[in-house]
Write a protein that holds these residues in place. Structure first.
Motif, PDB file in Angstrom:
ATOM      1  N   TYR A 248      -4.038  -2.878   3.255  1.00  0.00           N
ATOM      2  CA  TYR A 248      -3.072  -3.359   2.263  1.00  0.00           C
ATOM      3  C   TYR A 248      -1.751  -3.764   2.927  1.00  0.00           C
ATOM      4  CZ  TYR A 248      -5.654  -1.538  -1.848  1.00  0.00           C
ATOM      5  OH  TYR A 248      -6.559  -1.303  -2.832  1.00  0.00           O
ATOM      6  N   SER A 250       1.084  -2.640   1.985  1.00  0.00           N
ATOM      7  CA  SER A 250       1.823  -1.377   2.162  1.00  0.00           C
ATOM      8  C   SER A 250       1.430  -0.730   3.485  1.00  0.00           C
ATOM      9  CB  SER A 250       1.531  -0.427   0.997  1.00  0.00           C
ATOM     10  OG  SER A 250       0.154  -0.092   0.946  1.00  0.00           O
ATOM     11  N   GLU A 251       0.134  -0.681   3.770  1.00  0.00           N
ATOM     12  CA  GLU A 251      -0.356  -0.032   4.992  1.00  0.00           C
ATOM     13  C   GLU A 251       0.039  -0.819   6.239  1.00  0.00           C
ATOM     14  OE1 GLU A 251      -4.415   2.065   3.322  1.00  0.00           O
ATOM     15  OE2 GLU A 251      -4.421  -0.108   3.535  1.00  0.00           O
ATOM     16  N   LEU A 261       6.577   2.749   0.376  1.00  0.00           N
ATOM     17  CA  LEU A 261       5.922   2.151  -0.794  1.00  0.00           C
ATOM     18  C   LEU A 261       6.382   2.858  -2.056  1.00  0.00           C
ATOM     19  CD1 LEU A 261       3.711   0.340  -2.161  1.00  0.00           C
ATOM     20  CD2 LEU A 261       2.088   2.203  -1.714  1.00  0.00           C
ATOM     21  N   ASN A 277      -2.700  -1.024  -4.756  1.00  0.00           N
ATOM     22  CA  ASN A 277      -1.711  -1.146  -3.688  1.00  0.00           C
ATOM     23  C   ASN A 277      -1.882  -0.095  -2.610  1.00  0.00           C
ATOM     24  OD1 ASN A 277       0.687  -3.139  -4.448  1.00  0.00           O
ATOM     25  ND2 ASN A 277      -0.048  -2.188  -6.337  1.00  0.00           N
ATOM     26  N   ALA A 278      -2.729   0.908  -2.872  1.00  0.00           N
ATOM     27  CA  ALA A 278      -2.710   2.083  -1.997  1.00  0.00           C
ATOM     28  C   ALA A 278      -4.054   2.792  -1.858  1.00  0.00           C
ATOM     29  CB  ALA A 278      -1.684   3.098  -2.532  1.00  0.00           C
ATOM     30  N   THR A 301       0.109   4.652   3.730  1.00  0.00           N
ATOM     31  CA  THR A 301       0.753   3.695   2.821  1.00  0.00           C
ATOM     32  C   THR A 301       2.266   3.823   2.797  1.00  0.00           C
ATOM     33  OG1 THR A 301       0.610   5.246   0.962  1.00  0.00           O
ATOM     34  CG2 THR A 301      -1.242   3.734   1.264  1.00  0.00           C
TER      35      THR A 301
END
Ligand SMILES: [Zn+2]
Length: 681
Positions: A248, A250-251, A261, A277-278, A301
């Motif tokens: 992602y 985020s990651e 995040l 998202n996670a 994340t």
């Protein structure tokens, strides 16, 4: 010999055809190669389906089928551009744990967390050997999209995601909240003031009509997922947590830049949009595993803020109302390389079947301050809050219309309203949650990714509850206004406002030709289609519906004279009386929905508004309006905003966001024009 199964692999079709003529030519086959590609599926090199950033991690996987029962797959290897991938290939036997359509002697070969750096299209191939020594090779492709150097690096990315918010939902909120005078808007929406707007194509990997899972993940992974799947590619196993993963935003930004995040939603936090998202799972409904992953994989994340509803997943299964259970959880085996490699290569948590887990306590032990209602949220000293968890309802929070009604009623000493029935009379509005999230996140030195979801724009459009999604869109716009102000004072912040898909085929068809008192009389008379003919004003009969906005920012009443009228093009059977519904439809996600007082709420759109006898026959089966394939608008504000103009694929958004975080570079044409202008000076 299963000739039919060999025909599944198009690139080997010629071989398979020969095979039917000559049994000695039989060989194992590859029935799935991940990442998904048209090169593998149809033999066409374009379009390229899977795209990644340089270094963005993803899993390689192939489903391998021996040509006959009694044989097995003994070995498999992957190569990228002909070069062997140097990582453990886990070979999982389908003797158990695979989908029924897959033969039990098939195997699934996986390499976890690989990446490529060089820009351009790459080939990925798998070669496998079966027990009699015969081999198969199949090929697919993917593309690496380069990150261009130079320009200002955007520190903070804010994604405002109005679930189900198409153009009609935006326009409807503008008419109600902003009002029109002689065709001009009196008070524009915040999202209308964003300088750049484009359109987004919303299809998922397996349908032109997406659901919220791949709708979200396309923006934050750069890749299409199947409906109901988040952060993973489809596979042939039954385990919803073992699918091939894709990293992602985020990651990627936490790993490469240390960004935090934040996730804020009016839905249950386990819902597809925040989880997309996670969390990596092929089952958006697997709530226990999903919320566990939020906490256990926060090291991947950077999860720092999590707010919404969904307390039912965070309390032990013995607590009344808890939804925790082993069926919606996961646990990777340490001895089975197929899942053990997820832990080893991704650094992900192994999970545990722990329905008795007190996840609230575990979040707090991990340094999260916890707020259970608006008052405790307001009481937190956010200057001392490093991490924030807010869970304001058992499942989805109440919608803006009911929260505002609860606040106004309470001020007049009236209780027994919808929020009281739900047992949560003190829920924050989305803009109030967003303000708190920004306060915590703005101290992140390396920046943040914040996703804020107006979730019930979609949920109430499914219910064809016009006033409820209209007010939720207004609530969402109030949150947008805050993020725009934040971006204005923090010049290193990019805000995008968009949806994952349109919901319900909403259309603003006109305005009522009658006062609300007259409308009530007509409904009591029960005229059926003649009710429609007396009420619905089209073209100039619609005029400009005028809602009075109270000091709290919402209409004093939604039952005004000469009101705005909305119809649905993707509706199930329903009755329409053109008036606001005093009660929302039952929400099946609520743990106490079958108990009073929630059990007396109307259970479906045919169980309300029947007095007027105006039945609108649906285009779709079931008792809910559906998502549509219609493109949706995206508006952008801040550095890098210009890149979102035009008609774009939902996966394009990811690469534009990542580019902004790496440096805002002008597109070639624009850069050339700027240089020329500078030279002239
Ligand atoms: Zn939906």
């Amino acid at each position: 010999m299963t000739t039919a199964s060999r025909f599944r692999n198009a690139p080997l079709l010629a071989c398979a055809l020969l095979g039917t003529l000559d049994a000695a030519h039989a060989a194992p086959t590859v029935s799935r190669l991940t990442p998904p590609s048209e090169l593998f599926a149809s033999g066409n090199a374009a379009p390229v389906i899977a795209r990644f950033l340089p270094g963005q991690r993803f899993d390689l996987q192939a489903t391998l089928r021996p040509d006959e029962a009694g044989k097995s797959i003994t070995e498999a290897h992957f190569a990228i551009d002909g070069k062997p991938v140097k990582a453990t290939v886990a070979l999982k036997s389908c003797s158990s744990g695979c989908l029924p359509a897959v033969p039990t002697n098939a195997s699934i070969a996986t390499v976890r967390a690989v990446s490529a750096m060089a820009q351009g299209v790459h080939t990925v191939s798998v070669s496998a050997t079966q027990s009699d020594g015969q081999t198969v090779t199949a090929q697919g492709n993917f593309e690496v999209i380069p990150l261009l150097a130079g320009g200002q690096k955007v520190k903070n990315i804010i994604i405002m995601l109005g679930d189900g918010m198409g153009a009609a939902q935006r326009t409807g909120a503008r008419i109600v909240a902003g009002g029109y005078a002689q065709g001009k808007v009196v008070a524009p929406l915040a999202m209308d003031s964003f300088p750049v707007t484009g359109m987004v194509k919303t299809a998922s990997l397996n349908s032109v009509v997406t659901d919220s899972s791949p709708g979200m993940t396309s923006y934050v992974s750069g890749n299409k997922n199947n409906n109901n799947e988040e952060g993973v590619f489809p596979d042939d196993t039954v385990d919803p947590f073992d699918n091939p993963r894709v990293e992602y935003l985020s990651e990627y930004l936490h790993r490469t830049q240390g960004k935090a995040l934040g996730l804020v939603t009016t839905a249950d936090v386990f819902d597809a949009t925040p989880a997309g998202n996670a969390v990596h799972t092929s089952n958006r409904g697997a709530g226990t595993g999903i919320v566990d992953q939020y906490l256990d994989d926060r090291g991947l994340t950077g999860l720092t803020v999590l707010m919404g509803g969904g307390r039912k997943w965070f309390v032990p299964s013995t607590t009344p109302g808890s939804a925790r259970g082993d069926k919606s959880d996961y646990q990777f085996s340490a001895t089975d390389a197929h899942t053990a490699e997820i832990v080893k290569r991704w650094g992900a948590a192994a999970g545990q079947l722990d329905k008795e887990r007190d996840l609230l306590a575990d979040f707090q032990a991990a340094g999260f301050q916890y707020a259970s209602d608006k008052s405790t949220l307001d009481a937190l000293d956010l200057n001392k809050t490093e991490r924030l968890l807010g869970l304001f309802a058992h499942s989805n929070m109440n919608v803006a219309l009911d929260k505002i009604d609860g606040r106004r009623s309470k001020a007049r000493g009236i209780t027994g309203r919808v929020v009281d029935d739900y047992g949560f009379p003190d829920q924050p509005m989305l803009d109030e949650m967003t303000a708190k999230a920004l306060k915590v996140l703005e101290r992140q030195k390396k920046g943040f990714v914040l996703m804020v979801e107006g979730a019930s724009i979609d949920k109430q459009a499914h219910n064809m509850d016009t006033e409820r999604w209209l007010l939720d869109t207004i609530e969402f716009d109030r949150a947008i206004k805050l993020t725009q102000e934040f971006a204005r004072t923090h010049g290193d912040t990019l805000v995008i406002v968009t949806a994952d898909h349109e919901c319900s085929g909403a259309a603003l068809i006109g305005g009522s030709r009658v006062t609300d008192a007259r409308l009530q009389e007509l409904v009591r008379e029960g005229g059926g289609t003649s009710l429609r003919d007396k009420v619905v004003g089209i073209y100039e009969q619609a005029g400009f519906p005028k809602y009075k906005i109270a000091a709290d920012g919402y209409p004093e009443t939604t039952d005004i004279d000469y009101r705005l009228l909305v119809a649905y093009g993707a509706n199930s059977d329903r009755y329409e009386d053109f008036r606001s519904n005093p009660l929302p439809l039952q929400d099946s996600q609520q743990p106490f929905v079958k108990k009073e007082p929630l059990s007396v709420y109307p259970s479906n759109p045919l169980a309300r508004d029947a007095d007027g006898k105006y039945l609108v026959t649906g285009q779709v089966p079931g008792d809910s309006a559906v998502h549509t394939a219609t493109d949706i608008p995206l508006s952008a504000y801040g550095p890098g905003a210009w890149s979102f103009t035009g008609v774009q694929d939902n996966t394009d958004v990811f690469f534009k966001l990542a580019q902004a975080a790496n440096g805002v570079v002008l597109p070639e044409g624009l850069a050339g024009a700027v240089k020329q202008a500078q030279r002239k000076r």
